[in-house]
Motif scaffolding. Structure first.
Motif, short mmCIF file in Angstrom:
data_model
loop_
_atom_site.label_atom_id
_atom_site.label_comp_id
_atom_site.label_asym_id
_atom_site.label_seq_id
_atom_site.Cartn_x
_atom_site.Cartn_y
_atom_site.Cartn_z
N ALA A 34 -30.60 -15.20 11.99
CA ALA A 34 -32.26 -15.42 12.03
C ALA A 34 -32.60 -16.48 12.91
O ALA A 34 -33.29 -16.53 13.66
N ARG A 35 -31.90 -17.73 12.27
CA ARG A 35 -32.05 -18.79 13.02
C ARG A 35 -31.56 -19.03 14.54
O ARG A 35 -32.24 -19.46 15.38
N ARG A 74 -31.47 -16.25 16.43
CA ARG A 74 -32.49 -15.43 17.41
C ARG A 74 -33.82 -16.47 17.56
O ARG A 74 -34.16 -16.16 18.47
N ALA A 75 -34.12 -17.12 16.38
CA ALA A 75 -35.60 -17.98 16.67
C ALA A 75 -34.95 -19.04 17.47
O ALA A 75 -35.91 -19.28 18.44
N ALA A 87 -35.03 -17.25 21.04
CA ALA A 87 -36.45 -17.01 21.56
C ALA A 87 -37.12 -18.55 21.90
O ALA A 87 -37.73 -18.49 23.10
N SER A 88 -36.85 -19.72 21.18
CA SER A 88 -37.55 -20.82 21.58
C SER A 88 -37.14 -21.31 22.95
O SER A 88 -37.58 -21.95 23.68
N ASP A 100 -49.02 -19.68 12.31
CA ASP A 100 -48.42 -20.56 13.43
C ASP A 100 -47.94 -21.87 12.57
O ASP A 100 -47.26 -22.66 13.37
N GLU A 129 -45.60 -22.52 10.71
CA GLU A 129 -44.39 -22.67 10.60
C GLU A 129 -43.63 -22.78 11.94
O GLU A 129 -42.28 -23.21 12.16
N ARG A 130 -44.40 -22.65 12.95
CA ARG A 130 -43.85 -22.67 14.41
C ARG A 130 -44.33 -24.02 15.04
O ARG A 130 -43.93 -24.06 16.28
N ASP A 174 -41.71 -25.93 16.80
CA ASP A 174 -40.65 -25.17 17.35
C ASP A 174 -40.65 -25.70 18.84
O ASP A 174 -41.54 -25.95 19.31
N TRP A 205 -43.51 -24.47 21.54
CA TRP A 205 -44.68 -24.07 21.00
C TRP A 205 -45.81 -24.86 21.43
O TRP A 205 -45.65 -26.07 21.59
#
Length: 394
Positions: free
Chosen positions: A144-145, A147-148, A151-152, A317, A319-320, A323, A326
């Motif tokens: 999951a990290r 993939r995040a 995406a970032s 948002d 938690e993002r 990132d 963001w």
């Protein structure tokens, strides 16, 4: 010890050795078979040895036929009981082994949660199943990290492409205007080009800083840094930016001589705090207030908080916010378009590429600190918690 006893012991030993050799050969032949089969063979071998030894002993001792049958039937039922228990135990171990094998095969292909263990399996297999499940959970979190982060990275590439393409297009237009002689205010055009180049330089500097923080940590020379003085310096540097944006910038520190010192790199910490302050000024509406507060927590850690009047951040948002890439322009209240052009933030606090807060997080974490954000009435508060200077620091 008489002769009959010696004969019985010799016969018992002989038959036991014979059955052991035969059982060992059979067990070796079945070594690649199911564990259930090998356990049945291992259970039958001592039973067969016992039956052969008792039968030979009964004949040697001339026991009556009635008593012989009683002994043999007793041993036969004991053998059946042992066989049944070995079959049941073999079934449990085989089922547990198949379950472990299935979990191993799915370990790198699926991240869906499953039961810790199924059925009545031995404690060792249950513990192994639990370890596999915990490993799957760690792999799922890592996936999951990953993939995040991917995406970032995609968002960062898209944002930076846009942020660099726009000023480049402006530079090209101004350059063509100067070349064609259609721009009368040449000094103004040159100032605009220099301003655009400075903004692009800030973006490139942010990328460099972020890549440096993301790389393997290098040994840095750290010294005692007073967060009280750092906050006052950052407030002074951003005072003109705040006035031009119509925002009041204040500093709040406790009374006394406590310098609120931490161990760190003063340049990096200044950059992180400047990013937070510049971000707060940029998203606070005219007439609002940005406050820089420094204080010591009950556990001894030093906290620096930047509160603003941005209107708050949606809960989804929060938690993002830190990132890479963001941006809060759509979620947070922007500065009105009527703000004068001189309200540009300093280069050190540039966040146009969505990198300012990510850089702040990288700096804080490299100093063994923590950074977070919470919503407050009318805005939000960014908190930095850093460990104090050790008592034995020179």
């Amino acid at each position: 010890m008489n002769r009959d006893t010696m004969t019985i012991l010799a016969l018992t030993t002989l038959w036991t050795l014979v059955v052991a050799v035969v059982g060992g050969v059979i067990l070796y032949q079945f070594r690649r078979r199911s564990l259930r089969v090998t356990m049945i063979v291992a259970a039958l071998a001592p039973m067969a040895a016992a039956l052969a030894a008792v039968l030979q002993s009964v004949r040697a001792m001339f026991i009556s036929e009635h008593d012989s049958w009683v002994v043999l039937w007793t041993l036969a039922f004991a053998a059946l009981l042992g066989l049944g228990m070995s079959v049941l135990l073999g079934h449990w171990i085989s089922a547990g082994s198949r379950d472990v094998g299935q979990r191993l095969r799915r370990l790198g292909t699926t991240y869906e949660p499953s039961d810790r263990h199924t059925g009545a399996v031995p404690a060792e297999l249950a513990a192994l199943t639990d370890e596999l499940e915990m490993t799957r959970e760690k792999l799922a979190a890592s996936h999951a990290r990953e993939r995040a982060l991917e995406a970032s990275r995609r968002e960062l590439v898209a944002f930076m492409s846009h942020d660099l393409r726009t000023p480049l297009a402006g530079l090209r237009a101004v350059a063509e205007g100067l070349e064609d002689g259609v721009i009368d205010d040449v000094p103004g055009a040159l100032r605009q080009m220099r301003s655009t180049v400075d903004r692009m330089t800030g973006l490139v500097d942010d990328l460099f800083e972020l890549s440096r923080l993301s790389a393997a940590a290098l040994p840095r020379k750290r010294s005692a840094v007073s967060l009280r003085e750092l906050a006052e310096d950052v407030a002074g540097e951003n005072a003109e930016h705040a006035r031009a944006s119509g925002v009041e910038l204040t500093v709040s520190t406790p009374s006394g001589d406590d310098r609120l010192a931490v161990q760190g790199d003063p340049d990096e910490l200044t950059r992180a705090v400047t990013n937070l302050v510049g971000n707060a000024i940029r998203h606070t509406t005219r007439g609002g207030t940005v406050t820089l507060a420094v204080d010591r927590e009950p556990d001894g850690r030093v906290r620096l908080a930047v509160t603003d009047g941005c209107g708050g951040i949606p809960a989804d948002d929060l938690e993002r916010v830190f990132d890479i890439g963001w941006r809060g322009d759509e979620q947070r209240t922007p500065v009105p378009a009527s703000a004068p052009a001189s309200a540009e933030p300093p280069a050190a606090s540039s966040g146009g590429g969505g990198l300012g807060l990510a850089i702040a997080r990288g700096v804080v974490e490299s100093h063994d600190g923590q950074i977070g954000v919470t919503n407050i009435a009318g805005g939000c508060a960014f908190q930095i918690d850093l460990p104090p200077v050790p008592a034995n620091a020179g």
